[in-house]
Design a protein around this motif. Sequence first.
Motif, PDB file in Angstrom:
ATOM      1  N   UNK A  81       0.208  -4.082   4.026  1.00  0.00           N
ATOM      2  CA  UNK A  81      -1.046  -3.919   4.271  1.00  0.00           C
ATOM      3  C   UNK A  81      -1.924  -3.265   2.567  1.00  0.00           C
ATOM      4  N   UNK A  82      -2.907  -3.258   2.599  1.00  0.00           N
ATOM      5  CA  UNK A  82      -4.031  -3.213   1.330  1.00  0.00           C
ATOM      6  C   UNK A  82      -3.834  -0.871   1.053  1.00  0.00           C
ATOM      7  N   UNK A  83      -3.558  -0.870  -0.213  1.00  0.00           N
ATOM      8  CA  UNK A  83      -2.956   0.586   0.154  1.00  0.00           C
ATOM      9  C   UNK A  83      -4.464   1.544  -0.034  1.00  0.00           C
ATOM     10  N   UNK A  84      -3.886   2.834   0.070  1.00  0.00           N
ATOM     11  CA  UNK A  84      -5.087   3.464   0.523  1.00  0.00           C
ATOM     12  C   UNK A  84      -5.867   3.892  -1.083  1.00  0.00           C
ATOM     13  N   UNK A  85      -6.968   4.520  -1.612  1.00  0.00           N
ATOM     14  CA  UNK A  85      -7.829   4.232  -2.576  1.00  0.00           C
ATOM     15  C   UNK A  85      -9.152   2.964  -2.981  1.00  0.00           C
ATOM     16  N   UNK A  86      -9.045   3.101  -4.830  1.00  0.00           N
ATOM     17  CA  UNK A  86      -9.991   1.778  -4.385  1.00  0.00           C
ATOM     18  C   UNK A  86      -9.515   1.019  -5.217  1.00  0.00           C
ATOM     19  N   UNK A  87     -10.323  -0.514  -4.573  1.00  0.00           N
ATOM     20  CA  UNK A  87      -9.265  -1.321  -4.178  1.00  0.00           C
ATOM     21  C   UNK A  87      -9.788  -2.065  -6.035  1.00  0.00           C
ATOM     22  N   UNK A 147       8.708 -10.404  14.528  1.00  0.00           N
ATOM     23  CA  UNK A 147       9.765 -11.087  14.167  1.00  0.00           C
ATOM     24  C   UNK A 147      10.025 -11.608  12.371  1.00  0.00           C
ATOM     25  N   UNK A 148       9.211 -10.981  11.826  1.00  0.00           N
ATOM     26  CA  UNK A 148       9.326 -11.431  10.526  1.00  0.00           C
ATOM     27  C   UNK A 148       9.005 -10.206   9.613  1.00  0.00           C
ATOM     28  N   UNK A 149       8.892 -10.288   8.360  1.00  0.00           N
ATOM     29  CA  UNK A 149       8.667  -8.700   7.884  1.00  0.00           C
ATOM     30  C   UNK A 149       7.511  -8.897   7.150  1.00  0.00           C
ATOM     31  N   UNK A 150       7.022  -7.713   6.332  1.00  0.00           N
ATOM     32  CA  UNK A 150       6.145  -7.548   4.876  1.00  0.00           C
ATOM     33  C   UNK A 150       6.625  -6.531   4.382  1.00  0.00           C
ATOM     34  N   UNK A 151       5.758  -6.034   3.532  1.00  0.00           N
ATOM     35  CA  UNK A 151       5.614  -5.572   2.167  1.00  0.00           C
ATOM     36  C   UNK A 151       5.355  -4.701   2.844  1.00  0.00           C
ATOM     37  N   UNK A 152       5.499  -3.274   2.775  1.00  0.00           N
ATOM     38  CA  UNK A 152       5.069  -1.859   3.686  1.00  0.00           C
ATOM     39  C   UNK A 152       3.647  -1.922   3.179  1.00  0.00           C
ATOM     40  N   UNK A 153       3.131  -1.834   1.599  1.00  0.00           N
ATOM     41  CA  UNK A 153       1.991  -1.638   0.405  1.00  0.00           C
ATOM     42  C   UNK A 153       1.955  -3.140  -0.720  1.00  0.00           C
ATOM     43  N   UNK A 154       1.250  -3.927  -0.095  1.00  0.00           N
ATOM     44  CA  UNK A 154       0.880  -4.979  -1.254  1.00  0.00           C
ATOM     45  C   UNK A 154       0.853  -4.633  -2.294  1.00  0.00           C
ATOM     46  N   UNK A 155       0.471  -3.359  -2.592  1.00  0.00           N
ATOM     47  CA  UNK A 155       0.018  -2.444  -4.204  1.00  0.00           C
ATOM     48  C   UNK A 155       0.360  -1.489  -4.370  1.00  0.00           C
ATOM     49  N   UNK A 156       0.771  -0.762  -5.789  1.00  0.00           N
ATOM     50  CA  UNK A 156       1.258  -0.023  -6.063  1.00  0.00           C
ATOM     51  C   UNK A 156       0.287   1.347  -5.339  1.00  0.00           C
ATOM     52  N   UNK A 179      -9.005   8.823 -10.332  1.00  0.00           N
ATOM     53  CA  UNK A 179      -8.298   8.761  -8.830  1.00  0.00           C
ATOM     54  C   UNK A 179      -7.387   8.064  -8.700  1.00  0.00           C
ATOM     55  N   UNK A 180      -7.703   7.766  -7.258  1.00  0.00           N
ATOM     56  CA  UNK A 180      -6.665   6.514  -6.538  1.00  0.00           C
ATOM     57  C   UNK A 180      -7.089   5.578  -6.907  1.00  0.00           C
ATOM     58  N   UNK A 181      -6.435   4.494  -7.097  1.00  0.00           N
ATOM     59  CA  UNK A 181      -6.255   2.711  -6.770  1.00  0.00           C
ATOM     60  C   UNK A 181      -5.482   2.756  -6.682  1.00  0.00           C
ATOM     61  N   UNK A 182      -5.123   1.105  -6.799  1.00  0.00           N
ATOM     62  CA  UNK A 182      -4.322   0.497  -5.781  1.00  0.00           C
ATOM     63  C   UNK A 182      -3.963  -0.554  -7.375  1.00  0.00           C
TER      64      UNK A 182
END
Length: 336
Positions: A81-87, A147-156, A179-182
């Motif tokens: 999932x894309x993290x919250x904040x500016x992309x 049945x698979x796995x994903x990263x909790x967040x696709x960026x920091x 501010x908040x960014x990925x």
Amino acid sequence: MFRAFRFGRADGFVPVHAPAVVPRRHRFGWLIGLLALVELEQGLAIATVAYDAQGDPTTVVQDYFAALGRGDAPAALGYGDVPPGQTKLLTSAALAAQRSLATPDGVQVHDTKPDGDTAKVDVDYTLHFASGDTAVHDTVPVVRDGHGWRLRSSAVPVNLAAGNGSKRGTMVGAVVPVGDYGVFPGALPVSFDTPNVQLRSPARAVTFKESKSVLVAAEVSKDGRAAIAPALDRAFAACLGGTSTVQAACPVPASDTTTAVPGSLRGKTTRPIADSVQLTVDSPDGRVKISGSVPVDAKYSDLDFNNIATSKDAKSISLHAHCYATNPAEIVWDEA
């Protein structure tokens, strides 16, 4: 009208039924069925192995860092999932800027710690900056997805703040944001307009494990120290020789700052100044504070209570000065 015949009719007629046609069985039918079953089971086994490989937490993290390594931002973002904040820092251009500073090298994914529907995967790699290598040990959180796995967040997800020296820097061609960014893991994509400063060590690498709040601040680089040292040597040598254009502002012993005659210090240093001073970026525009105690073999004039000058020995002098990262040759003496 049709009339059904029954046994035991009065006329003695007994209906004769034609034998049922039985299809001919293939003598090897059982073998064909067995082979089909084996083929089906093998296919299921192959499919299961392939699915497990794609759904394994270690493999998912390996594939994610492989996408980062080849500069494929959209593919990397697809692993979680894309993290919250500016992309704005999650583009291919931003990833290219990170890789131009330092590309994760020798990525080793190991030591997966599962915990139900979550897991933590340890990752080691090296960032080869121009100023030297930085070893990174990170831990990537992953979650079960079907049945698979994903990263909790696709960026920091990070909170960026601008610190000292930040006005000398840019991120992907723009001013340093706040501010908040990925941000993708790896090198924080900050570039400076002078080689005399670099990003402070704690902020150089963005990691899932530690990067929550990132202060974008500069420190004097190796090139900066190499540029400031000779300028400081010349300025202090002029003071010790009495030839400085700002002789009255030259340093005097800290113990006698109120009674020492300004500009009266004469002598020589007994150790390179560069070994005795600290250089600190202390303003957003890149001012460099110079401080430290320098060993000398010198004399200076000091006024007694009757304002009569007497000669005194000096074995060390506390230096207080500054310059700017963009103009390291101009040393300005500060009051103690």
